[in-house]
Write an enzyme that holds these catalytic residues in place. Structure first.
Site, mmCIF file in Angstrom:
data_model
loop_
_atom_site.group_PDB
_atom_site.id
_atom_site.type_symbol
_atom_site.label_atom_id
_atom_site.label_comp_id
_atom_site.label_asym_id
_atom_site.label_seq_id
_atom_site.Cartn_x
_atom_site.Cartn_y
_atom_site.Cartn_z
ATOM 1 N N ASP A 248 -2.504 26.270 -11.060
ATOM 2 C CA ASP A 248 -3.633 25.641 -10.377
ATOM 3 C C ASP A 248 -3.962 26.371 -9.084
ATOM 4 O O ASP A 248 -3.137 27.088 -8.554
ATOM 5 C CB ASP A 248 -3.278 24.199 -10.012
ATOM 6 C CG ASP A 248 -3.334 23.286 -11.215
ATOM 7 O OD1 ASP A 248 -3.857 23.725 -12.248
ATOM 8 O OD2 ASP A 248 -2.840 22.145 -11.111
ATOM 9 N N LYS A 270 -10.378 24.305 -11.655
ATOM 10 C CA LYS A 270 -11.721 23.864 -11.992
ATOM 11 C C LYS A 270 -12.729 24.990 -11.729
ATOM 12 O O LYS A 270 -12.668 25.654 -10.702
ATOM 13 C CB LYS A 270 -12.040 22.661 -11.099
ATOM 14 C CG LYS A 270 -13.273 21.901 -11.448
ATOM 15 C CD LYS A 270 -13.208 20.564 -10.715
ATOM 16 C CE LYS A 270 -14.544 19.905 -10.467
ATOM 17 N NZ LYS A 270 -15.693 20.709 -10.230
ATOM 18 N N MET A 384 -5.981 14.060 -0.833
ATOM 19 C CA MET A 384 -7.383 14.366 -1.145
ATOM 20 C C MET A 384 -8.362 13.595 -0.275
ATOM 21 O O MET A 384 -9.376 13.098 -0.742
ATOM 22 C CB MET A 384 -7.664 14.058 -2.626
ATOM 23 C CG MET A 384 -6.842 14.943 -3.538
ATOM 24 S SD MET A 384 -7.095 14.596 -5.271
ATOM 25 C CE MET A 384 -5.962 13.239 -5.563
#
Ligand code: SAH
Length: 471
Positions: A248, A270, A384
């Site tokens: 990641d 992503k 986050m």
């Protein structure tokens, strides 16, 4: 070679240890592990030695050293704190051609005890010929970290199956390939997972197969917050053995650089324009594809894979496709950021619990129990949250947490560029804006956050001056 390395079979053979203190006890322990017939001679015995004597595990000779103590011995160890006595033992042993070791005295010794890494029946012995014991110890630590403790069980299993493996794979090349499979594949994995019966069953099954089956596997590894020193030994081993690494964005380059040089490294974060579910589906497909091609896949995630990491979903997918997996935990951001900012997450006086929270502040997704989160004496660690600091602080205050509650925002925790910004909850968004705090950052809220002001020890600490003045 100044010293000739050898492994001695001491089973049932007499070894004399002169000395009754802690050091002697350590040597005796090692000799007992090798099933030697240990005789200990000393005027007095340390408690551990007395206990062994009472249990009949060692034979005791009382008094001061006499050369007759050496009768019948194969080896002697002098471990007293008196150099003259040690020298007398060494000399008497030499006269009888008995090898002797004087603890910490290479000059007087005719044999030395190496540093060892014990994965019996596999044993690695390391010696610096007595000239650099610290170096030998370092080397031992390195070797110790390289091999899982289940390696010994694997070696025993291989020994037990040796004749059958020879019969089933008569060609040398085939046999080599089989041993590679045995050491790297599912059998080793099952032994690591403490499932010896299943390991033997898989081994039997493979032996019955005329052609080897290529079966890959996945290790889901937590890479920790960034500092490569925070990797576990298991994570490091998995990285060393990987054929493919799917990682990641959050995984630090320093961690990735520790992986096997010729492993394929694939970034699976992503992509622009892609939604989270599409990313996840792409990762699931890649995991299965590489494992089915027989590769050892490491799925590397920041922090811990089971904390806001969708690790559970990936495993469900693997199980559904019958791909074997293992999980290696990592140090999650909350633990690492707190430690590296000097913030104890719990504290006898300030916080009896800690909650790891992900900050979803969109009204429609907000399922958090805000009233519960504002209760006193607890620490909150928000993941986050950088984009939502305004909403976060106002909700906490609206639900009853005091505006003066301390906070600390840890940006790039455990990395060389770590910054800690601290202040009071009511000023959170303003302070973060002023210092331009960016992701990845972890927000810690609660009385304990104030301790960063006095306990910080790593990277940069930026306390809010207004809060400092008010205090
Ligand atoms: N599985 C990860 C969390 C993934 S969610 C873990 O266990 O740590 C991503 C969030 O984790 C980031 O937005 C940030 O809040 C936090 N985070 C991860 N690494 C961090 C780091 N080095 N410093 C500060 N926060 C970090």
């Amino acid at each position: 070679m100044k010293l000739f390395p050898l492994f001695a079979d001491l089973q049932g053979r007499r070894v004399l240890v002169v000395g009754g203190g802690e050091i002697a006890a350590r040597k005796v322990q090692l000799l007992l592990e090798a099933s030697a017939d240990v005789h200990v001679g000393a005027p007095e015995l340390a408690p551990q030695l007395t206990e062994w004597a009472q249990q009949g595990r060692i034979h005791v000779l009382s008094g001061t050293f006499r050369p007759e103590w050496l009768d019948g011995a194969w080896l002697a160890v002098a471990a007293t704190d008196d150099r003259a006595v040690n020298a007398a033992v060494a000399e008497a042993a030499g006269a009888r051609r008995i090898f002797s070791n004087v603890v910490d005295d290479a000059e007087l010794s005719s044999f030395q005890v190496p540093s060892i890494v014990d994965r019996s029946p596999l044993i690695v012995a390391i010696s610096s010929s007595g000239v650099a014991p610290v170096l030998a110890r370092r080397l031992r630590e390195r070797v110790e970290s390289m091999f899982d403790h289940s390696l010994g069980a694997l070696a025993s299993l291989a020994a037990r199956y040796r004749p059958r493996i020879r019969a089933a794979r008569p060609g040398l090349k085939q046999r080599r390939a089989f041993y590679d499979w045995l050491l790297d594949g599912p059998v080793a994995a099952l032994l690591r997972q403490q499932q010896p019966d299943e390991a033997a069953r898989v081994l039997d099954e493979e032996l019955a197969r005329p052609q080897p089956r290529s079966q890959g596997s996945v290790v889901l590894v937590g890479a920790g917050p960034g500092d490569p020193g925070l990797l576990t030994l298991k994570a490091l081993r998995a990285l060393n053995e990987a054929d493919v690494i799917l990682y990641d964005r959050l995984v630090s380059p320093a961690v990735l650089s520790l992986a096997r040089r010729d492993a394929d490294r694939i970034a699976v974060g992503k992509r622009p324009g892609e939604d989270h579910d599409a990313t996840q589906a792409r990762i699931h497909a890649l995991l299965v594809e590489h494992a089915r091609a027989g590769r050892r896949v490491v799925r590397l995630k920041g922090g811990d894979a089971f904390i806001f990491g969708r690790g559970g979903e990936e495993l469900e997918h693997l199980r559904a496709h019958q791909v074997p997996f293992e999980v290696v935990p990592g140090i999650t951001a909350a633990l690492a950021c707190a430690a590296y900012a000097g913030i104890p997450l719990t504290h006898r006086e300030h916080a009896q619990s800690v909650t790891l929270v992900t900050a979803h502040c969109r009204e429609d997704e907000d399922t958090l129990d805000w009233a519960g989160l504002t209760r006193a004496h607890q620490t909150l660690a928000f993941y986050m949250g950088v984009g939502q600091l305004e909403t976060l602080s106002s909700r906490l205050i609206r639900h009853g947490r005091a505006g003066s509650t301390p906070f600390a925002l840890v940006e790039n925790g455990s990395r060389p560029e770590q910054r800690v910004v601290s202040g009071q909850l009511q000023d959170l968004a303003r302070v973060a804006r002023r210092h331009d705090v960016r992701s990845p950052a972890l927000l810690i809220v609660g009385e304990v956050a104030a301790l960063a002001d006095s306990l910080h020890w790593y990277g940069r600490h930026l306390p809010d001056t207004r809060a400092a003045l008010a205090a």
